[in-house]
Design a protein around this motif. Structure first.
Motif, PDB file in Angstrom:
ATOM      1  N   UNK A  22      62.912  77.996  67.494  1.00 42.95           N
ATOM      2  CA  UNK A  22      62.209  76.884  68.099  1.00 42.95           C
ATOM      3  C   UNK A  22      63.155  76.851  69.612  1.00 42.95           C
ATOM      4  N   UNK A  23      64.156  76.764  69.618  1.00 36.45           N
ATOM      5  CA  UNK A  23      65.062  76.816  70.940  1.00 36.45           C
ATOM      6  C   UNK A  23      64.471  78.044  71.847  1.00 36.45           C
ATOM      7  N   UNK A  24      64.541  79.240  71.234  1.00 36.88           N
ATOM      8  CA  UNK A  24      64.412  80.485  72.036  1.00 36.88           C
ATOM      9  C   UNK A  24      62.814  80.290  72.501  1.00 36.88           C
ATOM     10  N   UNK A  25      61.773  79.938  71.712  1.00 38.00           N
ATOM     11  CA  UNK A  25      60.390  79.929  72.041  1.00 38.00           C
ATOM     12  C   UNK A  25      60.113  78.763  73.094  1.00 38.00           C
ATOM     13  N   UNK A  26      60.843  77.665  73.081  1.00 38.91           N
ATOM     14  CA  UNK A  26      60.895  76.745  73.935  1.00 38.91           C
ATOM     15  C   UNK A  26      61.137  77.169  75.477  1.00 38.91           C
ATOM     16  N   UNK A  27      62.309  77.925  75.062  1.00 38.20           N
ATOM     17  CA  UNK A  27      62.674  78.405  76.486  1.00 38.20           C
ATOM     18  C   UNK A  27      61.859  79.580  77.143  1.00 38.20           C
ATOM     19  N   UNK A  28      61.188  80.390  76.181  1.00 38.31           N
ATOM     20  CA  UNK A  28      60.367  81.419  76.765  1.00 38.31           C
ATOM     21  C   UNK A  28      58.983  80.738  77.102  1.00 38.31           C
ATOM     22  N   UNK A  29      58.611  79.623  76.571  1.00 41.60           N
ATOM     23  CA  UNK A  29      57.357  78.887  76.781  1.00 41.60           C
ATOM     24  C   UNK A  29      56.205  79.794  76.243  1.00 41.60           C
ATOM     25  N   UNK A  30      56.589  80.460  74.914  1.00 44.64           N
ATOM     26  CA  UNK A  30      55.397  81.262  74.194  1.00 44.64           C
ATOM     27  C   UNK A  30      56.060  81.275  72.700  1.00 44.64           C
ATOM     28  N   UNK A  31      55.140  81.505  71.770  1.00 43.91           N
ATOM     29  CA  UNK A  31      55.325  81.577  70.389  1.00 43.91           C
ATOM     30  C   UNK A  31      55.543  83.285  70.083  1.00 43.91           C
ATOM     31  N   UNK A  32      56.558  83.631  69.533  1.00 45.06           N
ATOM     32  CA  UNK A  32      56.680  85.119  69.319  1.00 45.06           C
ATOM     33  C   UNK A  32      56.007  85.750  68.167  1.00 45.06           C
ATOM     34  N   UNK A  33      55.806  86.920  68.142  1.00 46.40           N
ATOM     35  CA  UNK A  33      55.023  87.430  67.020  1.00 46.40           C
ATOM     36  C   UNK A  33      55.710  87.249  65.802  1.00 46.40           C
ATOM     37  N   UNK A 123      48.776  89.212  67.963  1.00 46.13           N
ATOM     38  CA  UNK A 123      47.691  90.496  68.328  1.00 46.13           C
ATOM     39  C   UNK A 123      48.029  91.102  69.586  1.00 46.13           C
ATOM     40  N   UNK A 124      49.229  90.493  70.193  1.00 41.78           N
ATOM     41  CA  UNK A 124      49.808  91.058  71.211  1.00 41.78           C
ATOM     42  C   UNK A 124      49.855  92.756  70.993  1.00 41.78           C
ATOM     43  N   UNK A 125      49.397  93.570  71.726  1.00 40.43           N
ATOM     44  CA  UNK A 125      49.662  94.940  71.613  1.00 40.43           C
ATOM     45  C   UNK A 125      50.855  95.511  72.367  1.00 40.43           C
ATOM     46  N   UNK A 126      51.467  96.238  72.141  1.00 42.10           N
ATOM     47  CA  UNK A 126      52.930  97.142  72.437  1.00 42.10           C
ATOM     48  C   UNK A 126      52.358  97.772  73.724  1.00 42.10           C
ATOM     49  N   UNK A 127      53.006  97.709  74.743  1.00 39.29           N
ATOM     50  CA  UNK A 127      52.942  98.590  75.910  1.00 39.29           C
ATOM     51  C   UNK A 127      54.315  99.137  76.208  1.00 39.29           C
ATOM     52  N   UNK A 128      54.400 100.583  76.775  1.00 37.11           N
ATOM     53  CA  UNK A 128      55.577 101.123  77.042  1.00 37.11           C
ATOM     54  C   UNK A 128      55.862 101.332  78.545  1.00 37.11           C
TER      55      UNK A 128
END
Length: 391
Positions: A22-33, A123-128
């Protein structure tokens, strides 16, 4: 797909490093996969196939800090990709829809999610970003069109194409704790990260707006600016002069503070060592130097006619002063007394405009260094109040 990946790798990694999602995603401003959080929660930072490092929110003193790693990775990839063939310059977190790093490879490639592809993080795709492709003059960015677990599974089983040709993988079916993070502990997000709307307004203020209004947007002032326990009459009595109204307004907005970790504005009404009156030791020191080396110290010193009156200093020891030329303090120009350069003339603009254009990266003068060409000013624009409030 996550179950297939775990079955493929096996539960060989040691226990995880706890994460406050919760703290990490709040700091990032996004929900992680969810697949990333599941892997991180079960296994911690991972070395997958002896080639891919999947980093998780953790810290190990002197080795790794998740927040610092994100920012440095985004900056280095932004710099490395400058001038490389690409359809469009990449955008990175924390900008909306920016690329968000989650791992590295032993070939110094970086792995990202493309957060612009969907509102659904699953649905976020991986990019290298393949740094070797930069040196070969080809587009270093390649999108795999698959989320994390599917990308890792494909990477282990069959390998994946690299930008400019070649293949990454297939990899051994191993999963271990990252060797340099064996003593990692939980990471605490920094406090006070701005929301997307505020950051957008600050981004606009890099090029739009004027005066104190634009400055307040670009560098939000502290809630309680630290001025000191005296009043302005006390300060003016000690200095022997009224002070410029522009300065008084600025200080009542920001108080004693450090800007960008470089410029120190003395607390104007503080009766202690951090106050504007105490800052006047600089005048006495300059007088002594002028007596011995007038060719290097040519300025008169207040209260001499036209003498300088210091009110700020830099980390490098430069003095920021008024040149008391004339009877009206509101007409006094600014001047920098440089520590490592010859004395220059008055600055071309007033205090507020000078600070605003310096923060924007448009103003360079001895004592006011600029950004590097690849720097994002918003990563550096910050204020630390002498009262302890950090922005």
């Amino acid at each position: 797909m996550l179950d297939d990946l775990v079955d493929l790798l096996g539960p060989e990694a040691p226990g995880p490093v706890p994460v406050d999602w919760g703290g990490v995603e709040s700091w990032l401003g996004v929900t992680l996969p969810a697949d990333y959080k599941a892997l991180a929660s079960s296994y911690g930072p991972l070395d997958i196939g002896d080639f891919v490092w999947m980093h998780t929110p953790c810290v190990q003193e002197g080795r790794f800090d998740y927040g610092s790693w994100l920012k440095s990775t985004h900056r280095s990839c932004r710099i490395a990709s400058r001038g490389a063939p690409s359809h469009a310059p990449p955008v990175f977190w924390p900008e909306p829809g920016g690329l968000l790093a989650f791992g590295d490879t032993r070939a110094t490639s970086c792995l990202f999610w493309d957060t612009s592809a969907s509102d659904d993080p699953e649905a976020w795709p991986v990019v290298i970003f393949h740094k070797d492709a930069v040196y070969r003059g080809v587009n270093p960015w390649h999108g795999y069109g698959m989320p994390l677990a599917e990308t890792l599974t494909r990477l282990i089983r069959t390998g994946l194409p690299l930008p400019g040709g070649g293949t990454l993988g297939p990899l051994p079916t191993t999963m271990r704790r990252t060797a340099f993070l064996m003593e990692a502990r939980p990471w605490t997000p920094p406090s006070g990260r701005e929301d997307a709307e505020t950051r957008a307004r600050r981004r606009a203020a890099l090029t739009e707006g004027e005066g104190l209004e634009a400055l307040r947007i670009l560098l939000p002032p502290p809630r309680e600016p630290f001025l000191g326990d005296a009043d302005w009459a006390w300060v003016q009595e000690r200095l022997g002069t009224r002070l410029p109204a522009e300065y008084v307004t600025l200080m009542e907005t920001y108080g004693g503070s450090e800007w960008l970790g470089w410029l120190r504005l003395a607390a104007p009404r503080d009766t202690g060592q951090s106050g504007l009156v105490a800052e006047q030791w600089y005048r006495d020191a300059y007088r002594e130097l002028r007596e011995g080396h007038p060719e290097y110290h040519p300025l008169p010193v207040w209260p001499e006619k036209g003498g300088f009156l210091p009110f700020a200093s830099t980390l490098d020891g430069d003095g920021i002063c008024w040149l008391t030329d004339g009877d009206d303090p509101d007409d006094w120009p600014l001047i920098v007394i440089p520590r490592h350069a010859d004395q220059g003339g008055p600055l071309p603009t007033g205090l507020t405009d000078t600070l605003l254009e310096w923060l924007r990266g448009r103003f360079r003068w001895e004592g006011f260094p600029g950004y590097d060409v690849d720097d994002d000013p918003l990563e550096f624009i910050r204020l630390e109040s002498h009262g302890g409030v950090v922005r």
